[in-house]
Design a protein around this motif. Structure first.
Motif, short mmCIF file in Angstrom:
data_model
loop_
_atom_site.label_atom_id
_atom_site.label_comp_id
_atom_site.label_asym_id
_atom_site.label_seq_id
_atom_site.Cartn_x
_atom_site.Cartn_y
_atom_site.Cartn_z
N GLU A 9 0.86 -1.26 -0.05
CA GLU A 9 -0.05 0.05 0.02
C GLU A 9 0.87 1.15 0.00
OE1 GLU A 9 -2.44 -0.14 3.29
OE2 GLU A 9 -3.74 -1.76 2.61
N ILE A 10 2.15 1.10 0.28
CA ILE A 10 3.18 2.10 0.45
C ILE A 10 3.70 2.55 -0.93
CG2 ILE A 10 5.33 3.24 1.58
CD1 ILE A 10 3.02 2.57 3.33
N LYS A 11 3.43 3.71 -1.48
CA LYS A 11 3.91 4.01 -2.73
C LYS A 11 5.27 3.81 -2.78
CE LYS A 11 4.29 8.06 -6.04
NZ LYS A 11 4.03 9.60 -6.48
N GLY A 12 5.78 3.05 -3.87
CA GLY A 12 7.20 2.71 -4.26
C GLY A 12 7.57 1.20 -3.82
N VAL A 13 6.53 0.84 -3.05
CA VAL A 13 6.72 -0.81 -2.81
C VAL A 13 6.15 -1.66 -3.68
CG1 VAL A 13 6.43 -2.42 -1.08
CG2 VAL A 13 7.24 -0.19 -0.54
N GLY A 14 6.75 -2.36 -4.42
CA GLY A 14 6.43 -3.21 -5.42
C GLY A 14 6.60 -4.72 -5.04
N GLU A 15 6.55 -5.76 -5.95
CA GLU A 15 6.70 -7.01 -5.54
C GLU A 15 8.02 -7.39 -4.95
OE1 GLU A 15 5.00 -9.60 -5.13
OE2 GLU A 15 2.94 -8.91 -6.12
N ALA A 16 9.11 -6.70 -5.70
CA ALA A 16 10.29 -6.97 -5.24
C ALA A 16 10.81 -6.53 -3.85
CB ALA A 16 11.41 -6.23 -6.45
N VAL A 17 10.08 -5.40 -3.72
CA VAL A 17 10.65 -4.55 -2.37
C VAL A 17 9.84 -5.53 -1.24
CG1 VAL A 17 10.41 -2.80 -0.72
CG2 VAL A 17 11.03 -2.52 -3.08
N ALA A 18 8.59 -5.88 -1.43
CA ALA A 18 7.84 -6.65 -0.35
C ALA A 18 8.47 -7.97 -0.07
CB ALA A 18 6.29 -6.81 -0.87
N SER A 19 8.89 -8.67 -1.18
CA SER A 19 9.40 -10.07 -1.20
C SER A 19 10.73 -9.90 -0.59
CB SER A 19 9.69 -10.74 -2.55
OG SER A 19 8.51 -10.90 -3.21
N HIS A 20 11.57 -8.79 -0.62
CA HIS A 20 13.04 -8.72 0.02
C HIS A 20 12.62 -8.49 1.69
CE1 HIS A 20 16.83 -7.78 0.47
NE2 HIS A 20 16.59 -6.54 1.03
N LEU A 21 11.66 -7.69 1.71
CA LEU A 21 11.45 -7.54 3.22
C LEU A 21 10.97 -8.83 3.96
CD1 LEU A 21 9.97 -3.83 3.15
CD2 LEU A 21 12.34 -4.37 3.99
N LYS A 22 10.20 -9.56 3.36
CA LYS A 22 9.71 -10.74 3.87
C LYS A 22 10.89 -11.75 4.08
CE LYS A 22 6.32 -10.42 5.53
NZ LYS A 22 6.07 -9.82 6.80
#
Length: 239
Positions: free
Chosen positions: A85-98
């Motif tokens: 939901e945060i602008k700038g967070v896509g699949e790559a960023v979300a996956s990396h954080l998880k």
């Protein structure tokens, strides 16, 4: 190709990219010299995001994530859908954080696996906190110990709603016998953040203790984990 990672095509963009590289090198050097303690949460998160966003200034995104979730730990533990939901967070960023969250949990677990639980209590609490404190719904976990109180199995027995998890004492005792466990530690979380045991928690604990005692099993404690800390039924005189 992701626009954020597309090659620079103008001299101005090249200068910006080179400056960003210098910033990354400085931040990396700061971490190498002082570790995580040498940096505030937004700098550590910025450093973490480098791997997912190779050609982008990650500081604004790090600050946006912290503004939404509050801390580094809360960011990596946030549900994927909330992160995106945060602008700038896509699949790559979300996956990396998880992945970072999974690595943190795996590391915490290695510090308790194969060691006497009662003499590694701080590490055990760290693991339970990493695994459960920020879950959106209640889950009930049982740590099974051998005669030397070494952890032999760690299993989530049930998951429930935001404020209730069905627990079946017979199933817990049955599983302990299957594993040849001599003792157990009960753990569940309160998504509200307040780890204070409820009346239902206390009653359920006593039922499990009675069922375990009948078969010669010890219940060392029942821990309630919340964002704000933990509560020990044993320390509170409830066990």
């Amino acid at each position: 190709m992701d626009e954020a990672n597309a090659p620079s095509t103008t001299p101005g963009a090249a200068r910006l990219e080179n400056g960003n590289d210098g910033h990354r090198e400085r931040l990396g050097a700061r971490f190498a010299m002082g570790g995580a303690d040498a940096m505030p949460d937004y700098k550590l998160l910025e450093l973490t995001l480098f791997a997912a966003l190779s050609r982008r200034d990650t500081e604004p995104l790090a600050k946006a994530l912290l503004a939404r979730f509050g801390s580094f730990a809360e960011v990596i533990a946030a549900p994927r859908a909330w992160l995106m939901e945060i602008k700038g967070v896509g699949e790559a960023v979300a996956s990396h954080l998880k992945i970072v969250e999974a690595a943190a949990q795996r590391l915490a677990k290695t510090r308790v696996t194969g060691r006497p639980a009662l003499s590694s209590w701080s590490a055990l609490l760290d693991y339970c906190t990493a695994a459960m404190a920020r879950a959106e719904s209640e889950e009930f976990r049982v740590l099974f110990l051998d005669r030397k109180n070494v952890l032999i199995a760690d299993e989530v027995q049930n998951r429930g709603t935001v404020d209730h998890t069905p627990v079946y004492p017979r199933e817990i005792v049955k599983r302990a016998l299957e594993l040849s466990a001599s003792a157990i530690i009960l753990v569940h979380n309160h998504p509200s953040g307040d780890p204070t045991p409820s009346k239902a928690d206390i009653s359920m604990t006593r039922e499990i203790v009675a069922a375990a005692k009948a078969l010669g099993l010890s219940v060392h404690d029942h821990l309630v984990i919340g964002r704000g800390g933990h509560a020990s039924n044993k320390s509170l005189g409830l066990l």
